[in-house]
Scaffold this motif. Structure first.
Motif, PDB file in Angstrom:
ATOM      1  N   ASN A 197     105.092  76.266  37.821  1.00 16.37           N
ATOM      2  CA  ASN A 197     104.220  77.117  37.035  1.00 16.37           C
ATOM      3  C   ASN A 197     103.076  77.592  37.925  1.00 16.37           C
ATOM      4  O   ASN A 197     102.357  76.774  38.507  1.00 16.37           O
ATOM      5  CB  ASN A 197     103.679  76.325  35.834  1.00 16.37           C
ATOM      6  CG  ASN A 197     102.881  77.181  34.872  1.00 16.37           C
ATOM      7  OD1 ASN A 197     101.977  77.899  35.277  1.00 16.37           O
ATOM      8  ND2 ASN A 197     103.219  77.091  33.602  1.00 16.37           N
ATOM      9  N   ALA A 198     102.891  78.885  38.035  1.00 17.29           N
ATOM     10  CA  ALA A 198     101.878  79.420  38.942  1.00 17.29           C
ATOM     11  C   ALA A 198     100.475  78.969  38.563  1.00 17.29           C
ATOM     12  O   ALA A 198      99.633  78.745  39.437  1.00 17.29           O
ATOM     13  CB  ALA A 198     101.945  80.950  38.961  1.00 17.29           C
ATOM     14  N   GLU A 199     100.212  78.816  37.272  1.00 12.79           N
ATOM     15  CA  GLU A 199      98.881  78.380  36.838  1.00 12.79           C
ATOM     16  C   GLU A 199      98.557  77.000  37.386  1.00 12.79           C
ATOM     17  O   GLU A 199      97.405  76.714  37.743  1.00 12.79           O
ATOM     18  CB  GLU A 199      98.806  78.379  35.314  1.00 12.79           C
ATOM     19  CG  GLU A 199      97.425  78.069  34.768  1.00 12.79           C
ATOM     20  CD  GLU A 199      97.344  78.239  33.277  1.00 12.79           C
ATOM     21  OE1 GLU A 199      96.216  78.366  32.760  1.00 12.79           O
ATOM     22  OE2 GLU A 199      98.399  78.256  32.613  1.00 12.79           O
ATOM     23  N   GLU A 200      99.554  76.128  37.445  1.00  7.45           N
ATOM     24  CA  GLU A 200      99.354  74.798  38.000  1.00  7.45           C
ATOM     25  C   GLU A 200      99.382  74.821  39.524  1.00  7.45           C
ATOM     26  O   GLU A 200      98.620  74.096  40.178  1.00  7.45           O
ATOM     27  CB  GLU A 200     100.430  73.851  37.467  1.00  7.45           C
ATOM     28  CG  GLU A 200     100.390  73.676  35.950  1.00  7.45           C
ATOM     29  CD  GLU A 200     101.569  72.899  35.422  1.00  7.45           C
ATOM     30  OE1 GLU A 200     102.464  72.542  36.235  1.00  7.45           O
ATOM     31  OE2 GLU A 200     101.623  72.649  34.200  1.00  7.45           O
ATOM     32  N   GLU A 246      89.022  81.892  35.778  1.00  2.56           N
ATOM     33  CA  GLU A 246      89.329  80.602  36.400  1.00  2.56           C
ATOM     34  C   GLU A 246      90.562  80.701  37.279  1.00  2.56           C
ATOM     35  O   GLU A 246      90.589  80.164  38.390  1.00  2.56           O
ATOM     36  CB  GLU A 246      89.536  79.534  35.327  1.00  2.56           C
ATOM     37  CG  GLU A 246      89.850  78.153  35.895  1.00  2.56           C
ATOM     38  CD  GLU A 246      90.097  77.118  34.820  1.00  2.56           C
ATOM     39  OE1 GLU A 246      90.084  75.915  35.143  1.00  2.56           O
ATOM     40  OE2 GLU A 246      90.331  77.516  33.656  1.00  2.56           O
ATOM     41  N   PHE A 247      91.597  81.377  36.803  1.00  2.00           N
ATOM     42  CA  PHE A 247      92.808  81.564  37.606  1.00  2.00           C
ATOM     43  C   PHE A 247      92.479  82.265  38.920  1.00  2.00           C
ATOM     44  O   PHE A 247      92.911  81.834  40.003  1.00  2.00           O
ATOM     45  CB  PHE A 247      93.845  82.367  36.823  1.00  2.00           C
ATOM     46  CG  PHE A 247      95.025  82.818  37.638  1.00  2.00           C
ATOM     47  CD1 PHE A 247      95.989  81.919  38.052  1.00  2.00           C
ATOM     48  CD2 PHE A 247      95.157  84.165  37.997  1.00  2.00           C
ATOM     49  CE1 PHE A 247      97.078  82.336  38.813  1.00  2.00           C
ATOM     50  CE2 PHE A 247      96.237  84.582  38.752  1.00  2.00           C
ATOM     51  CZ  PHE A 247      97.199  83.672  39.160  1.00  2.00           C
ATOM     52  N   ALA A 273     104.241  93.766  29.680  1.00  2.00           N
ATOM     53  CA  ALA A 273     103.122  94.354  28.945  1.00  2.00           C
ATOM     54  C   ALA A 273     101.789  94.142  29.630  1.00  2.00           C
ATOM     55  O   ALA A 273     100.881  94.957  29.495  1.00  2.00           O
ATOM     56  CB  ALA A 273     103.083  93.777  27.535  1.00  2.00           C
ATOM     57  N   GLY A 274     101.627  93.052  30.351  1.00  2.00           N
ATOM     58  CA  GLY A 274     100.376  92.754  31.022  1.00  2.00           C
ATOM     59  C   GLY A 274     100.482  91.427  31.736  1.00  2.00           C
ATOM     60  O   GLY A 274     101.401  90.638  31.475  1.00  2.00           O
ATOM     61  N   PRO A 275      99.576  91.146  32.650  1.00  2.00           N
ATOM     62  CA  PRO A 275      99.644  89.885  33.395  1.00  2.00           C
ATOM     63  C   PRO A 275      99.565  88.679  32.471  1.00  2.00           C
ATOM     64  O   PRO A 275      98.780  88.654  31.520  1.00  2.00           O
ATOM     65  CB  PRO A 275      98.424  89.952  34.321  1.00  2.00           C
ATOM     66  CG  PRO A 275      98.086  91.398  34.406  1.00  2.00           C
ATOM     67  CD  PRO A 275      98.457  91.979  33.073  1.00  2.00           C
ATOM     68  N   VAL A 276     100.375  87.670  32.752  1.00  2.00           N
ATOM     69  CA  VAL A 276     100.357  86.440  31.973  1.00  2.00           C
ATOM     70  C   VAL A 276      99.142  85.592  32.344  1.00  2.00           C
ATOM     71  O   VAL A 276      98.525  84.973  31.481  1.00  2.00           O
ATOM     72  CB  VAL A 276     101.666  85.659  32.186  1.00  2.00           C
ATOM     73  CG1 VAL A 276     101.605  84.291  31.515  1.00  2.00           C
ATOM     74  CG2 VAL A 276     102.854  86.451  31.654  1.00  2.00           C
ATOM     75  N   LEU A 277      98.818  85.554  33.624  1.00  2.00           N
ATOM     76  CA  LEU A 277      97.679  84.774  34.108  1.00  2.00           C
ATOM     77  C   LEU A 277      96.617  85.750  34.609  1.00  2.00           C
ATOM     78  O   LEU A 277      96.840  86.466  35.577  1.00  2.00           O
ATOM     79  CB  LEU A 277      98.112  83.830  35.229  1.00  2.00           C
ATOM     80  CG  LEU A 277      99.202  82.816  34.853  1.00  2.00           C
ATOM     81  CD1 LEU A 277      99.601  81.991  36.066  1.00  2.00           C
ATOM     82  CD2 LEU A 277      98.736  81.912  33.722  1.00  2.00           C
ATOM     83  N   LEU A 309     102.567  88.638  38.175  1.00  2.00           N
ATOM     84  CA  LEU A 309     102.988  87.716  37.124  1.00  2.00           C
ATOM     85  C   LEU A 309     102.975  88.414  35.775  1.00  2.00           C
ATOM     86  O   LEU A 309     101.928  88.576  35.155  1.00  2.00           O
ATOM     87  CB  LEU A 309     102.053  86.503  37.096  1.00  2.00           C
ATOM     88  CG  LEU A 309     102.050  85.624  38.350  1.00  2.00           C
ATOM     89  CD1 LEU A 309     100.887  84.643  38.311  1.00  2.00           C
ATOM     90  CD2 LEU A 309     103.371  84.879  38.484  1.00  2.00           C
ATOM     91  N   TYR A 310     104.159  88.820  35.333  1.00  2.35           N
ATOM     92  CA  TYR A 310     104.298  89.500  34.056  1.00  2.35           C
ATOM     93  C   TYR A 310     105.374  88.819  33.224  1.00  2.35           C
ATOM     94  O   TYR A 310     106.283  88.191  33.769  1.00  2.35           O
ATOM     95  CB  TYR A 310     104.683  90.974  34.264  1.00  2.35           C
ATOM     96  CG  TYR A 310     103.516  91.850  34.602  1.00  2.35           C
ATOM     97  CD1 TYR A 310     103.034  92.771  33.687  1.00  2.35           C
ATOM     98  CD2 TYR A 310     102.882  91.752  35.830  1.00  2.35           C
ATOM     99  CE1 TYR A 310     101.945  93.584  33.989  1.00  2.35           C
ATOM    100  CE2 TYR A 310     101.790  92.553  36.143  1.00  2.35           C
ATOM    101  CZ  TYR A 310     101.334  93.467  35.218  1.00  2.35           C
ATOM    102  OH  TYR A 310     100.262  94.248  35.519  1.00  2.35           O
TER     103      TYR A 310
END
Length: 258
Positions: free
Chosen positions: A123-126, A158-159, A150-154, A144-145
């Protein structure tokens, strides 16, 4: 645009289409998530993906093979293949969906992992919070879509602060945003808050509406003669339209930030 579904959600399935000698990756929708010209599998086919390589302007071309590139989102593996095979860089890719990795290995000429290439299911967020990456990435490419594109997930501040921390002192991040999407202004504000408004530049949108943003760890004014010289070298060595990048990059200051 690449997939990055939130943890615990159902990951979309992968499908492939071909048209006029170009193979496309789809994720449970008609939206194209990546493309490859079959006769030239290492070349970057899409204009917005080519612009994701604009970080090359800020490094000496001879030093590029010694740098570390990271992609958040594999898509059709265009950036991963180009950095690994064409530029000879150490390359790390973070991708959440194992079906995407399998499709790229089978249909998009993604090579197997080796001493210079690591495609990691994560997971890119982690991943951006992993202390092992701190200060180690010279070129960070973020695309990251979700499957609807529709738009970036992250896209939180903070990211982007974690992205900033991953970069080496001279490192650079490129991000794919939809200039016509409601999240665009929020993303720009969050990136500028993490990097500083004077460290952020962008291209005008492509015909499809993709706006590529560039943010540097160490802000500073452009040395235009140097960038023009590097652009010529980039075009000669790697056949990317770098001279257009020099003229097209624009600084941008979000409202409310100096």
């Amino acid at each position: 645009m690449k997939n990055a579904s939130p943890a615990g959600s159902e990951l979309p399935g992968v499908s492939i289409s071909e048209e006029d000698g170009v193979r496309h990756l789809h994720l449970d929708s008609p939206w194209i998530q990546g493309s490859m010209r079959i006769a030239k599998p290492v070349d970057i086919e899409l204009e917005y993906v080519q612009r994701m390589m604009a970080w090359l302007l800020f490094f000496e071309p001879d030093a590029v093979p010694d740098l570390h590139a990271m992609q958040l989102g594999l898509g059709a593996a265009a950036l991963t293949k180009f950095c690994h095979k064409r530029l000879g860089m150490r390359t790390t890719t973070i991708e959440l969906n194992p079906q995407v990795v399998a499709a790229c290995l089978r249909w998009f000429r993604l090579p197997d992992n080796d001493e210079r290439l690591q495609v990691l299911l994560a997971n890119a967020e982690e991943a951006v919070q992993d202390p092992d990456w701190l200060g180690s990435v010279d070129a960070l490419q973020v695309d990251l879509y979700d499957h609807e594109a529709a738009g970036p997930v992250l896209d939180s501040a903070e990211f982007y602060r974690h992205c900033h921390a991953m970069l080496s002192p001279e490192g650079c991040m490129t991000v794919n945003l939809f200039g016509r999407h409601a999240s665009f202004e929020r993303n720009m504000q969050n990136i500028a808050s993490a990097f500083g408004a004077d460290a952020v530049w962008h291209f005008k949108p492509t015909r499809e509406g993709n706006t590529i943003l560039l943010a540097r760890k160490s802000p500073g004014a452009f040395d235009l003669p140097l960038l023009r010289h590097r652009a010529e070298v980039i075009e000669q060595r790697w056949k990317l339209p770098a001279r257009l990048w020099v003229h097209a990059l624009q600084d941008w200051r979000p409202e409310g930030l100096a």
